[in-house]
Write a protein that holds these residues in place. Structure first.
Motif, PDB file in Angstrom:
ATOM      1  N   ASP A 122      40.558  37.596  40.163  1.00  0.00           N
ATOM      2  CA  ASP A 122      39.627  38.337  41.020  1.00  0.00           C
ATOM      3  C   ASP A 122      40.283  39.453  41.828  1.00  0.00           C
ATOM      4  O   ASP A 122      39.593  40.301  42.383  1.00  0.00           O
ATOM      5  CB  ASP A 122      38.925  37.389  42.006  1.00  0.00           C
ATOM      6  N   ASP A 124      41.975  42.078  41.091  1.00  0.00           N
ATOM      7  CA  ASP A 124      41.813  43.456  40.619  1.00  0.00           C
ATOM      8  C   ASP A 124      40.467  44.039  41.034  1.00  0.00           C
ATOM      9  O   ASP A 124      40.322  45.253  41.138  1.00  0.00           O
ATOM     10  CB  ASP A 124      41.955  43.531  39.094  1.00  0.00           C
ATOM     11  N   ASN A 125      39.479  43.175  41.255  1.00  0.00           N
ATOM     12  CA  ASN A 125      38.133  43.606  41.663  1.00  0.00           C
ATOM     13  C   ASN A 125      37.738  42.932  42.980  1.00  0.00           C
ATOM     14  O   ASN A 125      36.601  42.517  43.138  1.00  0.00           O
ATOM     15  CB  ASN A 125      37.113  43.259  40.577  1.00  0.00           C
ATOM     16  N   ASP A 127      37.210  43.986  46.047  1.00  0.00           N
ATOM     17  CA  ASP A 127      36.140  44.604  46.823  1.00  0.00           C
ATOM     18  C   ASP A 127      34.772  44.226  46.261  1.00  0.00           C
ATOM     19  O   ASP A 127      33.878  43.805  46.998  1.00  0.00           O
ATOM     20  CB  ASP A 127      36.306  46.120  46.840  1.00  0.00           C
ATOM     21  N   GLU A 128      34.624  44.327  44.963  1.00  0.00           N
ATOM     22  CA  GLU A 128      33.349  43.987  44.320  1.00  0.00           C
ATOM     23  C   GLU A 128      33.016  42.508  44.502  1.00  0.00           C
ATOM     24  O   GLU A 128      31.898  42.152  44.869  1.00  0.00           O
ATOM     25  CB  GLU A 128      33.435  44.317  42.827  1.00  0.00           C
TER      26      GLU A 128
END
Length: 142
Positions: A122, A124-125, A127-128
Motif C-alpha cells: 500500500d 506506493d499508493n 495517499d489514495e
C-alpha cells in the motif's frame, strides 16, 4: 541564532538522505531512526511515510500509543479525535513483532476498535488508500 537553527533543521528535513549520512551527526537518533517532518522518530521508512501523511493532512496523531488494555501493547498510530488506530505492516517484522501485531489485531476485534491496516504493497499508493479509508469512516481529509 534560533532562525539559523530552524533553517538548518528545515534543510536537513528536506533532504532525502538516509540517517547518519549528513555532515552533522544526530547524537540522539540510533542508526535505524527515521525522523518525520513533525519530529516523530520511527523505526522504519514505512512508519515515517504514514506519520508524514497524517501530519500533512492536518490530523492530530500519537505514535506508539499503548492500547487501553492491561497488556503492554502499542499501536503504530492513534488518532484521538476519531478514536482510530492505524497499523503498518511493512513485511519486515520479526517473529516477536508479528506475534505482538497479531495480538493487537485480536484486541481490536474483541473491543470493536476502529483500525486501518496499511499493508506492504500500500505504500506506493498511500495517499489514495488513506484518503479512501478515512472517507469510508466519515473523516474528511483535504
Amino acid at each position: 541564532a534560533e532562525d539559523d537553527l530552524l533553517s538548518r533543521q528545515l534543510q536537513a528535513a528536506s533532504r532525502s538522505e538516509k540517517p547518519g549520512t549528513s555532515a552533522e551527526p544526530d547524537l540522539f537518533a540510533d542508526s535505524k531512526s527515521f525522523v518525520a517532518i513533525d519530529g516523530h522518530q520511527h523505526g522504519s521508512e514505512a512508519l515515517m511515510q504514514v506519520c508524514q501523511w497524517l501530519y500533512l493532512a492536518g490530523l492530530a496523531h500519537a505514535c506508539k500509543r499503548q492500547l487501553p488494555t492491561t497488556e503492554e501493547l502499542y499501536a503504530d498510530f492513534y488518532l484521538p479525535a476519531h478514536q482510530l488506530y492505524i497499523e503498518c505492516w511493512s513485511g519486515q517484522e520479526s517473529a516477536a513483532e508479528l506475534t505482538a501485531r497479531m495480538r493487537r489485531k485480536e484486541l481490536y476485534k474483541e473491543f470493536s476498535m476502529t483500525v486501518i491496516d496499511v499493508e506492504k504493497g500500500d505504500f506506493d499508493n498511500l495517499d489514495e488508500l488513506l484518503t479512501r479509508q478515512f472517507r469510508k469512516l466519515g473523516i474528511r481529509v483535504y
